[in-house]
Design a protein around this motif. Structure first.
Motif, PDB file in Angstrom:
ATOM      1  N   LEU A 177      -5.926  17.819  14.459  1.00  0.00           N
ATOM      2  CA  LEU A 177      -4.796  17.140  13.419  1.00  0.00           C
ATOM      3  C   LEU A 177      -4.058  18.648  12.489  1.00  0.00           C
ATOM      4  O   LEU A 177      -4.433  19.391  12.155  1.00  0.00           O
ATOM      5  N   MET A 178      -2.606  18.802  12.622  1.00  0.00           N
ATOM      6  CA  MET A 178      -1.643  19.964  12.541  1.00  0.00           C
ATOM      7  C   MET A 178      -1.906  19.331  10.654  1.00  0.00           C
ATOM      8  O   MET A 178      -0.589  18.669  10.586  1.00  0.00           O
ATOM      9  N   LEU A 227       4.242  16.732   3.039  1.00  0.00           N
ATOM     10  CA  LEU A 227       3.824  15.417   2.617  1.00  0.00           C
ATOM     11  C   LEU A 227       4.870  14.145   3.693  1.00  0.00           C
ATOM     12  O   LEU A 227       6.334  14.588   3.054  1.00  0.00           O
ATOM     13  N   MET A 228       4.431  13.602   3.489  1.00  0.00           N
ATOM     14  CA  MET A 228       5.466  11.868   3.941  1.00  0.00           C
ATOM     15  C   MET A 228       4.577  10.741   2.562  1.00  0.00           C
ATOM     16  O   MET A 228       3.506  10.616   3.221  1.00  0.00           O
ATOM     17  N   VAL A 229       5.455  10.271   2.354  1.00  0.00           N
ATOM     18  CA  VAL A 229       3.954   9.215   1.187  1.00  0.00           C
ATOM     19  C   VAL A 229       5.552   7.547   1.873  1.00  0.00           C
ATOM     20  O   VAL A 229       6.355   7.258   2.340  1.00  0.00           O
ATOM     21  N   GLU A 230       4.646   6.632   2.524  1.00  0.00           N
ATOM     22  CA  GLU A 230       4.433   5.979   3.590  1.00  0.00           C
ATOM     23  C   GLU A 230       4.069   4.094   2.574  1.00  0.00           C
ATOM     24  O   GLU A 230       3.294   4.213   1.698  1.00  0.00           O
ATOM     25  N   LYS A 281       0.968  -0.943   0.286  1.00  0.00           N
ATOM     26  CA  LYS A 281       0.339   0.107   0.258  1.00  0.00           C
ATOM     27  C   LYS A 281       0.449   1.453   0.138  1.00  0.00           C
ATOM     28  O   LYS A 281       1.604   1.034   0.908  1.00  0.00           O
ATOM     29  N   ILE A 282       0.618   2.113  -0.965  1.00  0.00           N
ATOM     30  CA  ILE A 282       1.972   3.275  -1.024  1.00  0.00           C
ATOM     31  C   ILE A 282       0.580   4.429  -1.110  1.00  0.00           C
ATOM     32  O   ILE A 282      -0.728   4.828  -1.381  1.00  0.00           O
ATOM     33  N   SER A 283       0.826   4.741   0.345  1.00  0.00           N
ATOM     34  CA  SER A 283       0.112   6.225   1.025  1.00  0.00           C
ATOM     35  C   SER A 283       0.513   7.448   0.802  1.00  0.00           C
ATOM     36  O   SER A 283       1.446   7.388   1.679  1.00  0.00           O
ATOM     37  N   GLU A 284       0.051   8.613   1.273  1.00  0.00           N
ATOM     38  CA  GLU A 284       0.253   9.650   1.591  1.00  0.00           C
ATOM     39  C   GLU A 284      -0.361  10.286   2.734  1.00  0.00           C
ATOM     40  O   GLU A 284      -1.420  10.081   3.081  1.00  0.00           O
ATOM     41  N   ARG A 285       0.917  10.838   3.906  1.00  0.00           N
ATOM     42  CA  ARG A 285       0.431  12.043   5.192  1.00  0.00           C
ATOM     43  C   ARG A 285       0.689  13.014   4.834  1.00  0.00           C
ATOM     44  O   ARG A 285       1.896  13.342   5.009  1.00  0.00           O
ATOM     45  N   ASP A 286      -0.108  14.008   4.831  1.00  0.00           N
ATOM     46  CA  ASP A 286       0.286  15.034   5.107  1.00  0.00           C
ATOM     47  C   ASP A 286      -0.010  16.290   6.736  1.00  0.00           C
ATOM     48  O   ASP A 286      -0.124  16.790   6.485  1.00  0.00           O
ATOM     49  N   LYS A 287      -1.009  15.211   7.524  1.00  0.00           N
ATOM     50  CA  LYS A 287      -1.760  15.683   8.888  1.00  0.00           C
ATOM     51  C   LYS A 287      -0.257  14.777   9.872  1.00  0.00           C
ATOM     52  O   LYS A 287      -0.426  14.043   9.447  1.00  0.00           O
ATOM     53  N   ARG A 288      -0.670  15.455  11.081  1.00  0.00           N
ATOM     54  CA  ARG A 288      -0.081  14.979  12.537  1.00  0.00           C
ATOM     55  C   ARG A 288      -0.969  14.920  13.546  1.00  0.00           C
ATOM     56  O   ARG A 288      -1.388  16.199  13.374  1.00  0.00           O
ATOM     57  N   ALA A 289      -1.465  14.723  14.470  1.00  0.00           N
ATOM     58  CA  ALA A 289      -2.273  14.348  15.377  1.00  0.00           C
ATOM     59  C   ALA A 289      -1.289  14.830  16.287  1.00  0.00           C
ATOM     60  O   ALA A 289      -0.328  14.903  16.787  1.00  0.00           O
TER      61      ALA A 289
END
Length: 447
Positions: free
Chosen positions: A157-158, A162-165, A123-131
């Motif tokens: 959520l702040m 961008l992080m791609v996991e 699974k390749i997903s993006e994350r641009d917010k963190r709690a």
């Protein structure tokens, strides 16, 4: 080159090249598979070091309307590691044999990658917010003393960079005794098949601990073995139909509605051999290295050592089209046998409209054939022509007699430079060509 892949004044030009320029190429950096996703926005490559690199197409910029989006690295991850089979005392190398994308269902992307033994769903997903603002721990992650907490706060959520996991969601292991050569996602998007030298298994994407064996050509006595499975693919529209090719140059089409075990094929595609051209090498060069259905599902294409053939699924006795890829090598088969090049497995691919096909050759040459005009062209992936927007000049191979200017003699071809893996964008005239450790991207020239 007129015709191949497009209109009358169609020309291919250089777009990008990825990879190091070094003369000494590390074995782990050699590209072993190339695959566009269904939209063509992502391009994945696998290498002999077990890594998967995904390139994403950049959005077109308004400042440069004529420059179409380039592909830049989106995510890189280690898909497979080298392993050791202690029962058989065999090393299992990490080389990625195949990558297949799944159709996109949500914001994340999924792909299957396989080495010789183990298939993984990534699974390749993006994350641009963190709690932020937890009650039981501080911002640095240390736990807070519960007795000192006097008020409750709601985490928020702040935004963040961008992080791609890439995370492995399923691992499909221990189902193949022999080396996996093909994986193919079914049109139901729930199942896929995997093929090794003697067996084909059908998997459900959600179930990792069992698969159904749908083809088994292993004889009771291995000394009676006369052929092996070389490639397999699911039909693009009918989820019950698949084909597999063999080292004897035949293709079998099977229908899973007929029986649970598809040892008895529904259709058998074979071209009768011309007795006059039979030689010691006939059996080796007739082995099929790749089979691909057309996007329409009406045709399939097979690649053997010297040619590409297009078959109509309604006609089994001979192909409807045959294209010679490098017929000038027929006189060189003896030396190609001695240096093992005769066993190279070239792949082939269709363009988005099924009107043109592409496959690789030696000396970093690759061939394109236009099915409508019957025109063909030989192009070269090299850093010499890697200036931005440089038009690719057609190459010609001279087989004997006087060599013209711009022609290359068949004796001076470099058999260590070979293009085994190519991919064509599903909707546009953009192609990806793997030349050893470099990935070349070409596109049609906009005048």
């Amino acid at each position: 080159m007129a015709g191949v892949g497009g209109g009358n004044d169609f020309q291919w030009c250089f777009s990008q090249v990825k990879g190091a320029i070094d003369e000494d190429v590390a074995e782990a950096d050699i590209i072993s598979t190339v695959e566009f996703n269904y939209s063509g926005e992502l391009l994945a490559t696998g290498d002999k070091g077990g890594r998967v690199v995904i390139f994403q197409r950049e959005q077109e910029s308004k400042n440069r309307p004529h420059s179409r989006g380039e592909y830049n690295v989106y995510s890189t991850f280690q898909s497979h590691e080298p392993e050791f089979d202690y029962l058989k005392s065999l090393e299992i190398e990490e080389k990625i044999n195949k990558i297949r994308w799944l159709p996109q269902q949500n914001a994340a992307h999924f792909l299957l990658s396989t080495n010789d033994k183990t298939i993984k769903l990534w699974k390749i997903s993006e994350r641009d917010k963190r709690a932020e603002g937890y009650n039981l721990k501080d911002e640095d992650g240390r736990l807070r003393d519960p007795f000192r907490i006097t008020s409750l706060r709601v985490p928020v959520l702040m935004p963040m960079d961008l992080m791609v996991e890439a995370s492995p969601r399923r691992i499909f292991a221990n189902a193949h005794t022999y080396h996996i050569n093909s994986i193919s996602v079914n049109s139901d998007h729930e199942t896929y098949l995997s093929a090794d030298d003697l067996r084909i298994n059908l998997w459900h994407l959600e179930i990792t601990d069992r698969s159904f064996n749908i083809v088994d050509i292993k004889p009771a006595n291995m000394e009676e073995l006369t052929e092996v499975i070389t490639a397999a693919e699911c039909h693009p529209h009918q989820c019950n139909v698949f084909v597999y090719s063999s080292s004897k140059g035949t293709i079998r089409l099977c229908d899973m509605r007929a029986a649970a075990l598809c040892d008895r094929h529904t259709k058998f595609f074979e071209e009768p051999e011309d007795p006059s051209s039979r030689s010691f090498f006939s059996e080796i060069i007739s082995s099929i290295s790749d089979v691909k259905f057309s996007h329409s599902g009406r045709y399939m294409m097979t690649r053997d050592y010297l040619s590409v053939k297009v078959w109509d699924l309604n006609m089994e006795n001979r192909p409807v089209e045959t294209y010679q890829v490098h017929e000038y090598l027929r006189s060189k088969l003896c030396s190609l046998y001695e240096n093992d090049c005769i066993f190279d497995k070239f792949e082939c691919c269709w363009n988005g409209s099924d009107g043109a096909i592409m496959t690789g050759s030696y000396n970093n040459f690759f061939r394109m054939f236009d099915r409508n005009t019957r025109k063909d062209v030989t192009l070269e992936a090299s850093r010499e022509s890697s200036k931005p927007r440089a038009v690719l000049k057609p190459r010609k191979v001279c087989t004997g007699g006087k060599r013209k200017k711009d022609e290359i003699s068949v004796d001076s071809l470099d058999f260590n430079k070979k293009i085994l893996h190519t991919a064509w964008h599903p909707k546009e005239n953009v192609i990806a060509v793997a030349a050893t450790n470099n990935l070349y991207i070409f596109q049609d020239k906009i005048n």
